[in-house]
Design a protein around this motif. Structure first.
Motif, short mmCIF file in Angstrom:
data_model
loop_
_atom_site.label_atom_id
_atom_site.label_comp_id
_atom_site.label_asym_id
_atom_site.label_seq_id
_atom_site.Cartn_x
_atom_site.Cartn_y
_atom_site.Cartn_z
N SER A 40 0.82 -1.21 0.00
CA SER A 40 0.00 0.00 0.00
C SER A 40 0.86 1.26 0.00
CB SER A 40 -0.90 0.02 1.25
OG SER A 40 -0.11 0.22 2.42
N GLY A 41 2.16 1.11 0.26
CA GLY A 41 3.03 2.27 0.34
C GLY A 41 3.07 2.88 1.73
N GLU A 42 2.42 2.22 2.68
CA GLU A 42 2.37 2.72 4.05
C GLU A 42 2.64 1.58 5.02
OE1 GLU A 42 -1.61 4.22 4.05
OE2 GLU A 42 -0.94 6.23 3.55
N LEU A 43 3.33 1.90 6.09
CA LEU A 43 3.65 0.93 7.13
C LEU A 43 2.78 1.25 8.34
CD1 LEU A 43 5.63 -1.31 8.14
CD2 LEU A 43 7.17 0.53 8.82
N SER A 44 1.97 0.30 8.75
CA SER A 44 1.09 0.52 9.90
C SER A 44 1.85 0.27 11.19
CB SER A 44 -0.12 -0.42 9.83
OG SER A 44 0.29 -1.76 10.10
N VAL A 45 1.28 0.72 12.29
CA VAL A 45 1.90 0.49 13.60
C VAL A 45 1.99 -1.00 13.89
CG1 VAL A 45 -0.19 0.70 15.00
CG2 VAL A 45 2.02 1.28 15.99
N GLU A 46 1.01 -1.78 13.47
CA GLU A 46 1.06 -3.23 13.70
C GLU A 46 2.19 -3.87 12.90
OE1 GLU A 46 1.00 -6.74 15.14
OE2 GLU A 46 -0.18 -5.14 16.05
N GLU A 47 2.37 -3.46 11.66
CA GLU A 47 3.47 -3.98 10.86
C GLU A 47 4.82 -3.57 11.46
OE1 GLU A 47 1.45 -3.97 6.42
OE2 GLU A 47 1.98 -2.06 7.36
N LYS A 50 5.48 -5.76 14.40
CA LYS A 50 5.90 -7.08 13.91
C LYS A 50 7.38 -7.05 13.55
CE LYS A 50 4.83 -10.41 10.26
NZ LYS A 50 4.05 -10.64 9.04
N MET A 51 7.81 -5.98 12.91
CA MET A 51 9.22 -5.84 12.54
C MET A 51 10.09 -5.84 13.80
SD MET A 51 10.84 -2.86 10.09
CE MET A 51 10.49 -1.54 11.24
N TYR A 52 9.69 -5.11 14.82
CA TYR A 52 10.45 -5.06 16.07
C TYR A 52 10.43 -6.41 16.78
CZ TYR A 52 12.28 -0.39 16.69
OH TYR A 52 13.05 0.74 16.58
N ARG A 53 9.29 -7.10 16.73
CA ARG A 53 9.23 -8.44 17.34
C ARG A 53 10.26 -9.37 16.70
NH1 ARG A 53 3.44 -7.64 17.51
NH2 ARG A 53 3.24 -8.74 15.54
N SER A 54 10.43 -9.26 15.38
CA SER A 54 11.40 -10.12 14.72
C SER A 54 12.83 -9.72 15.05
CB SER A 54 11.18 -10.13 13.20
OG SER A 54 11.53 -8.89 12.64
N LEU A 55 13.06 -8.44 15.32
CA LEU A 55 14.40 -7.98 15.70
C LEU A 55 14.75 -8.35 17.14
CD1 LEU A 55 14.34 -4.40 14.12
CD2 LEU A 55 15.63 -6.38 13.31
N PHE A 56 13.74 -8.47 18.00
CA PHE A 56 13.94 -8.76 19.42
C PHE A 56 13.05 -9.94 19.82
CE2 PHE A 56 14.89 -4.29 18.74
CZ PHE A 56 16.13 -4.18 19.33
N PRO A 57 13.34 -11.13 19.29
CA PRO A 57 12.46 -12.27 19.52
C PRO A 57 12.42 -12.77 20.97
CG PRO A 57 14.46 -12.97 18.41
CD PRO A 57 14.49 -11.47 18.47
N ASN A 58 13.42 -12.44 21.76
CA ASN A 58 13.47 -12.92 23.14
C ASN A 58 12.89 -11.93 24.14
OD1 ASN A 58 14.72 -15.33 22.35
ND2 ASN A 58 16.70 -14.30 22.30
N PHE A 69 7.56 4.32 16.68
CA PHE A 69 6.66 4.59 15.56
C PHE A 69 6.08 6.01 15.68
CE2 PHE A 69 2.63 4.65 13.35
CZ PHE A 69 2.90 3.97 12.17
N ARG A 70 5.62 6.35 16.87
CA ARG A 70 5.04 7.67 17.11
C ARG A 70 6.04 8.77 16.78
NH1 ARG A 70 6.42 10.20 20.98
NH2 ARG A 70 6.83 8.45 22.36
N ALA A 71 7.31 8.57 17.14
CA ALA A 71 8.34 9.57 16.84
C ALA A 71 8.62 9.67 15.35
CB ALA A 71 9.62 9.23 17.61
N PHE A 72 8.55 8.55 14.63
CA PHE A 72 8.81 8.55 13.19
C PHE A 72 7.64 9.10 12.38
CE2 PHE A 72 11.91 4.64 13.15
CZ PHE A 72 12.82 5.35 13.89
#
Length: 186
Positions: A40-47, A50-58, A69-72
């Motif tokens: 869609s050309g947009e990244l939602s807060v949920e997406e 999800k990206m952060y969950r994959s970066l910090f799985p533990n 996200f709010r700051a960006f």
């Protein structure tokens, strides 16, 4: 909004070259990847979560991801477009100490009133602790906050202005360590 054009417009590319520290090739590669992940050309807060969950799985990255996200989300529309994403990525990956400090200030200033309170800092540090580790080694979020405010709050008003924050980060490397480490053992 529908699917975005798969080609980055020349004026958008030129704007991003002046606003970021990425080359044409890097921007075009990032754009392809961004559209692949976000058609869609947009990244939602949920997406973004999800990206952060994959970066910090533990750890639990949910809350910290929301703060980042709010700051960006510069236009506060609840999504990140490619420009917002790349500007934030440029600062976080290639920015100067000052630009990184300004971005960190935006993350810590939860209510966007131009000041960081002790409560706001505790909230962010707790979110960082959850993201990176579930153990409570080192200083607590409250202890780190007290230490940071003792060093940075020069006028002792209980708030950190952007200038106090930036000056503190630039002049005291241990502050940057406290701000960025989830389990400091100073």
């Amino acid at each position: 909004m529908g699917k975005q054009s798969s080609k980055l417009k020349p004026e958008t590319l030129q704007d991003l070259k002046t606003q970021t520290k990425f080359s044409d090739t890097e921007l075009l590669d990032w754009y392809k990847g961004f559209l692949f992940e976000c058609p869609s050309g947009e990244l939602s807060v949920e997406e973004f979560r999800k990206m952060y969950r994959s970066l910090f799985p533990n750890g639990n990255a949910e809350k910290f991801a929301e703060h980042v996200f709010r700051a960006f989300d510069e236009n506060r529309d609840g999504t990140l477009d490619f420009r917002e994403f790349m500007c934030a990525l440029s600062v976080s990956s290639r920015g100067t100490v000052e630009t990184k400090a300004k971005l960190a200030f935006k993350i810590y200033d939860l209510d966007k009133d131009g000041f960081i309170t002790q409560n706001e800092m505790v909230e962010i540090l707790k979110a960082m602790n959850k993201m990176t580790t579930e153990s409570k080694k080192g200083l607590s979020a409250e202890e780190k906050t007290r230490e940071i405010f003792l060093r940075m709050d020069k006028n002792q008003d209980g708030n950190l202005s952007m200038s106090e924050f930036i000056k503190g980060v630039q002049t005291d490397a241990s502050i940057m360590h406290l701000l960025t480490s989830a389990s400091s053992t100073d």
